[in-house]
Every structure is written in C-alpha cells, then in structure tokens.
Enzyme design. Sequence first.
Site, PDB file in Angstrom:
ATOM      1  N   LYS A 193      32.564  45.598  28.677  1.00  0.00           N
ATOM      2  CA  LYS A 193      32.575  44.295  29.130  1.00  0.00           C
ATOM      3  C   LYS A 193      31.359  43.905  29.452  1.00  0.00           C
ATOM      4  O   LYS A 193      30.699  42.757  29.005  1.00  0.00           O
ATOM      5  CB  LYS A 193      33.572  44.072  30.193  1.00  0.00           C
ATOM      6  CG  LYS A 193      33.603  42.515  30.563  1.00  0.00           C
ATOM      7  CD  LYS A 193      34.571  42.358  31.895  1.00  0.00           C
ATOM      8  CE  LYS A 193      34.823  40.866  32.093  1.00  0.00           C
ATOM      9  NZ  LYS A 193      35.437  40.679  33.321  1.00  0.00           N
ATOM     10  N   GLN A 194      30.648  44.647  30.347  1.00  0.00           N
ATOM     11  CA  GLN A 194      29.240  44.247  30.757  1.00  0.00           C
ATOM     12  C   GLN A 194      28.239  45.106  31.268  1.00  0.00           C
ATOM     13  O   GLN A 194      28.918  46.487  31.260  1.00  0.00           O
ATOM     14  CB  GLN A 194      29.417  43.228  32.039  1.00  0.00           C
ATOM     15  CG  GLN A 194      30.205  43.985  33.366  1.00  0.00           C
ATOM     16  CD  GLN A 194      30.908  43.040  34.179  1.00  0.00           C
ATOM     17  OE1 GLN A 194      32.105  42.588  34.204  1.00  0.00           O
ATOM     18  NE2 GLN A 194      30.092  42.595  35.180  1.00  0.00           N
TER      19      GLN A 194
ATOM     20  N   GLU B  99      34.449  46.303  33.774  1.00  0.00           N
ATOM     21  CA  GLU B  99      36.008  46.306  33.925  1.00  0.00           C
ATOM     22  C   GLU B  99      37.116  46.663  33.019  1.00  0.00           C
ATOM     23  O   GLU B  99      38.103  46.696  33.358  1.00  0.00           O
ATOM     24  CB  GLU B  99      36.307  44.899  34.407  1.00  0.00           C
ATOM     25  CG  GLU B  99      35.589  44.585  35.816  1.00  0.00           C
ATOM     26  CD  GLU B  99      35.677  43.000  36.362  1.00  0.00           C
ATOM     27  OE1 GLU B  99      35.969  42.164  35.331  1.00  0.00           O
ATOM     28  OE2 GLU B  99      35.687  42.935  37.327  1.00  0.00           O
TER      29      GLU B  99
ATOM     30  N   ASP C  32      28.797  39.676  43.339  1.00  0.00           N
ATOM     31  CA  ASP C  32      27.642  38.643  42.849  1.00  0.00           C
ATOM     32  C   ASP C  32      26.672  38.118  43.777  1.00  0.00           C
ATOM     33  O   ASP C  32      25.684  37.964  43.560  1.00  0.00           O
ATOM     34  CB  ASP C  32      28.611  37.267  42.135  1.00  0.00           C
ATOM     35  CG  ASP C  32      29.816  37.688  41.169  1.00  0.00           C
ATOM     36  OD1 ASP C  32      30.322  38.453  41.613  1.00  0.00           O
ATOM     37  OD2 ASP C  32      29.859  36.695  40.512  1.00  0.00           O
TER      38      ASP C  32
HETATM   39  O1  IFM Z   1      32.208  39.809  39.881  1.00  0.00           O
HETATM   40  C1  IFM Z   1      32.417  39.612  38.540  1.00  0.00           C
HETATM   41  C2  IFM Z   1      32.650  40.887  37.667  1.00  0.00           C
HETATM   42  O2  IFM Z   1      31.715  41.640  37.862  1.00  0.00           O
HETATM   43  C3  IFM Z   1      33.231  40.356  36.335  1.00  0.00           C
HETATM   44  N1  IFM Z   1      34.421  39.496  36.463  1.00  0.00           N
HETATM   45  C4  IFM Z   1      33.882  38.168  37.313  1.00  0.00           C
HETATM   46  C5  IFM Z   1      33.549  38.514  38.458  1.00  0.00           C
HETATM   47  C6  IFM Z   1      33.111  37.252  39.108  1.00  0.00           C
HETATM   48  O3  IFM Z   1      32.080  36.652  38.844  1.00  0.00           O
END
Ligand code: IFM
Length: 744
Positions: A589-590, A475, A334
């Site tokens: 997820k993202q 993830e 992050d």
């Molecule tokens: O770094 C992130 C990850 O990409 C997704 N889960 C939460 C983490 C911390 O913000």
Amino acid sequence: MKDYIERSGYDASLIGDDGNRFLIGNGYAGIRGTMEEDRKDRMVGITLAGIYDQVGKGWREPVNAPNFFYTCLYHQGKKLVVDEKTESHSQKLNYRYGIRERRTSWKLSEGIVTLTSRRIAHMVEPNLFMMEYELEADGEMTLNLSAGIDGDVWDIHGPHYAQIMFSREDGIINANAYIQNSNDKVCVTRSNHIRQKTKAGYEFMTVIESSHKEEQVSAQCFECHLSPGSPIVLRSYAAVFSSKDSNTPAKSCYGAITDLGWKDYDRLLKSHMEKWDDIWDRSEVVIDGDSEAQEAVNYSLYHLNIIAPRHKQGLSIAARGLSAQTYKGAVFWDTEMFIEDYFLFSQPEVARSFVKYRVDGLKGALKKARSYGFEGAFYAWESQEEGEDACSDYNVIDVFTERPVRTYFRDKQMHISSAVVWGMKNYMEHTGDTSLLLEGGARMVIECARFYRSLLIKRYGHQQYEIHDVIGPDEYHERVNNNAYTNKMAAFTVDYALEVVQMVRDLGPDAYDELKSQVKDLENFVSEISDLAPRILQKEPNAAGVIEQHDGYFKLEDTTPAKVKKRLKHPKEYWGGGHGVATDTQVIKQADVIAMLSLFHDSYTKDILERNFDYYEPRTEHGSSLSACMYAMVACKIGKPDLAYPFFMKSGTADIRGGGKQWAGLVYIGGTHPASAGGAWKNLIQGFAGLSIVSGQIQLDPCLPEHFKAIEFPLVLSGKLHRIKVTHDSTSVQLVKRLSKEYV
Ligand code: IFM
C-alpha cells in the site's frame, strides 16, 4: 508569494473537496469551505479539537459545533442558494491571512444582487470567529437577511447533541448544545451588527421579527432595501467554548462577545493578520524556478498552521486535521513521523504540545498493553484523549457481503509506540528542552522500550530476538513476522530509552531518584536492556541489495499494482486483509522498507538505498497519502532530485489539487492531508536543501531538481530565526533575529 486559491462556478460534485480546499481554522476549530446559507446536506462542518462523543455502536468522533456563520437571504419569500442557475459564483481563500471569501450574484426580477462574504477563525483569540457579509444591488429591491445559528449539524456518526437550547440576551443569540453521551456541552454565541450606506453615511439597521423560521435555527432577521451605490454590510462575531475549556462555557461565550463590540472588528482583523505575518516569517518558502511547487508548499503550510494547537498544551493533530470527523478525529503516527519536523523548525512550542499529548496518553498506552497481555506502553493506533484507542476491530466493510471485515490495525500496528519515542527524541535533540523528561517523558520512553521487550521472542536454536505477528506501515499485509521497519524501530526505542535514563542521571541525583520513583524496577530494567538492541533481528540486504519487507515477502507473487487492480471485482474492494487482491502478492500500500530507509539512510550505502527504491517503487500502490514523501526523501539521499520531484509534488498538492477518495460506501473519508503537507516540507527542506542539525549546527547538503534555481526558507533553531538560501552550488545562513523566550 502567491497567496490565494480561487474557484469559479458551481459543481455539486465538488462540495466535499471544496469544503476541504477552502477550510479555515485556528487549531480550536476548523470551518469547512461551504456557503453561509448551506445546511448539513452540503456538509457544513465546524469541527472542534479535542472534544468527542460516541453514539450507539457508531465510531467515536469529534463533535461539530452548531453553525454560527449561518446566514441567508430571502427574496419574495424564497431562500437564495447557489446552484447551476446562479448568475455567478466564486470562492477564494487568501491563505496568507486565512481569509475565506465568497462572491455570488443572483439575478432577480429587480436586478442583480451580489453577496461578498469574508470570514476568519481568529489566530490569537482561539474562541473567536468573525464574518463580514456585504450586499450590493444594481437595482431597487427588498431582501430579507437572516443571520443566526444553525443547530442541525452535519455528522458522520451522530447526531451528537441530545438537545440544543437557544436563547437571546441583549441582542446576542446563544446556543447551548448538550452532548449525547457525556456531561460535556458546547456553547456558541453570535452577535450581528448591520449597517447601510446612506447619503448621510452609514446607518445601523434594526432587527425585525423573523418571518423565515427554519427548524433548529435561531436567527435575527433584517429587512434590507437595496439600491445601487447603497451597500449593506453585516459584521458578525461568534464565540465558542466547550465544557472542556471553561467551567462556565455559556458565560465565557457571552463575555467574549460583549467584550468586543462592533468597533473592534478592524483591530481584531489586524491582530489576526499580524499573527499570520509572524507565522510566515518562520515558514514561507521561496522556490526560484518553480512557482507551482512554491505555491503547493506554502498552501500545505497554511493547512498545517490552521490545525496547530496553540491554545492549550497537550493537544495534537488528527490525521485529517480539523477538516471533518473523518478517521474519528484521531491522532496517528502521522504527527511524529511527518508533521512534527515542520513545527520544530518554525514553532517548537507547538511540537512540544504534540509530545505532551503523548505523555498525557501514557495512561491509555499502559492500559492497552495490559489488555493484550504485554508490558509497558502500547500506544493507540488511533488516539483520542488520554491515549484511548478509537480504532475499531472492524475498519472495513466488505463490498460483497456488506459485513464488517476484521482488521488488525488496532492490535498489530505495533510500530506506533516507536513513533511516539521518535517524536520525543526529535523534540529533545532539536530544542534541548529537558522539562518534559521528569513530567512523564522519560517514563514514557522507558515504558515503550518495555513494550518492545515484551514482544521479543527467540526461536529454538536461533540467536536473535524476533518480533512476530505485526503490521508494518504497509497495511495490506497483516500479521507478518519480522517487519523490517518495526524491528528497526524497536531497536531504536530500546537504545533511546538507555539514552534517556542517562540524560536524567546527568540532571543530578534528585532527578534520578524522581525517575526511580516513577518507573517500576528501573535499575533492573536498564541492566536487562543494556545490550538488547543489537540482539533484535534486523533484516539485512540480500545478494541483490534488497531488504525483505517481512519474513516470506519475497515468496509472494511478484506483480504490479496495475495488474492487481485489474483483478478487482468491485471498484471499492479492499486490497488488503485476509482475502484482498494484494494480500498474497508483493504489492504494497505505502512505503515500508523505504520508510525505514528514509529514517535511517545514514546507516546504508547509496547503492543499497537505490536498489531498494528501484525494487519497491514499482510494487507500491501509493494508496496512502503518506507514501510519496518517503520515496522522495530516499530519492534525494540517492542524489536523484529529479526522481524525487514528482513524489514531492504529489505530497505537496494533495489538498490544493484535491480529488482524493471522498467516500467509502456511505462513510465520508475525505478531508485534508496534514501528513502529506508535512511530508512535502520535509522533502523540500531535508531532502532538496539537505538540511540536518549536527551538534547544534545547521548543515546543508543541497540536491536541487534541475529546474530549481534556489530555495530560500526560514528556520528556527535555539531561539534564533535564520534565513537560509540554497542554490545548486552554494548555501548561506543568515541570522534574522533572536526570538522571545516563549520559543525554545
Ligand atoms: O497513518 C495512516 C496510515 O499509515 C495509512 N492509513 C491512513 C492513516 C492516517 O493517515
């Protein structure tokens, strides 16, 4: 700028959210927005940066300091707290100056008493915290006021103190808190100065013997006779030092308090506010045409600034900042990928601290790589001090069996080392500061490249190197082969390692000799990787222009997050891993391919960016707060700012709006969202304003949402502060001032 947020009334379900929303901090500690009289059942937390403890098999997490703002009122022996019956109650955060204020009125038999408190975490003196606590009544009444330190702290995986020893010296309350499983200790002191307005002016009040003893609290008690027009004001100073920042923390605390004296309150408040003025001179954004967005971004920047490590080089920012012990107080990707840019363009010395943190963590990264049988530096997925990985093998509890589920975040999120290199490259390019190169920075980059080289495999008969068994940013799909994002970042790392070696060569023969002494077998390694990057397989767009996220992704069931959600048998079921509802589907997820495209958008045509956006967005759950801003960035690069706008606002309002997931079973997972905050800044400045730095020059390529009339923002570059204005059809860059040397 609108500079405050406010909430009125009491709602027990918002205690967690409001603790984050009204957080104050100064990089040394974060203080949750709870009430002065609250105890740990209401999640009072003063989370300290960079000091950790582990109890038993619980997760290793940062420690919370004893609560030095603990202050409460007693009326006829009964403690006054805020609940549904309270006459009136509101909480306000002035985010321009980091002043959290609460105002509560209680209706008592003799009339109404109103308490107003204001507190700050000092921005110049990181170990100092101050509070003003004011009482006014509309009738004659007597209350007891108790002001001290509460040692019974809130913890997620605690308790972290083996013992807390209280003492008093010259009217100052001291707490020495001994951490369970280390030799570290946290020391806290608090002094109270209380005055009442009388006809003759203000008069000091005296301490009485406490008649309201609470367990694990050491406090001074004052008997307050209140009458209309005769308010009472308590001013408190607190200091915190740990054995990480002083050899004699108790002495340092005591010294910090005795050096002050009550007369300094106004002067200290002034220096605190001046520091904020300086920060806003380098940060404040103005969005003509959208005050909500303007507020969201400035509030996000407030949150980044209260967790920025300024007191010590070599600290970074944890995924939930200093808002709680969530995510083990650990540093993830992050920082480099979402947060660093804002600091580079406002306070480059803070960005330097992030890079230094990773350089200092090289030891842990080398050890981690070795433990998995790899070479080079495999950085911690959840990094604590010295790069130790706090990520557990079991990050999820199965809701049906209540057994821990094996997750592979620690073992397989191999893109983390490339994020570390990305952060270094960004810092170097932006500041031109080469000082970290020979302090371990160059070695760090080279060892990351060595790590990726050791992951490469070649299938029989294939020409290109592949990377198998990884987790990309998404993830939910664990242990996949040739994740597009990871392969791209691996090639980038290898290329940058070659650049770094050249940079050191350019510094002269002594520098190069020094690097050779730091890096094992440097010259052979450089010749081995000199043409390696182009030989790492990169996922190319298919006939429809879409890049496959990883091998076999297109063969997975093609469905949507909404449909997958309907398959849940329990609302808290984990979507990914071995048996999750998303695992065998294309639901992610993202941002993953989109994350890659947001970084390397220059290497792709607009058409490819658009086709991938259109393909992946409907398949993305946005289950991480890191997702939306990547989509917003790509939408801007396609030239569709109105498409980007809701994603930008989602990032920018993550904390002001709150309401995100707070609990996973019994574990608190709430907190602030620094990556989202940094992402919102990136969207506004690098997306809508289209800022880039080309050969040291500011370039702007605006792409404003229809309803924006203009964006104005400051920018620090090469030791100069600029003010930039961007409209739909014009840009201007104005030099405001040259900065002092401390800024790179
Ligand atoms: O770094 C992130 C990850 O990409 C997704 N889960 C939460 C983490 C911390 O913000």
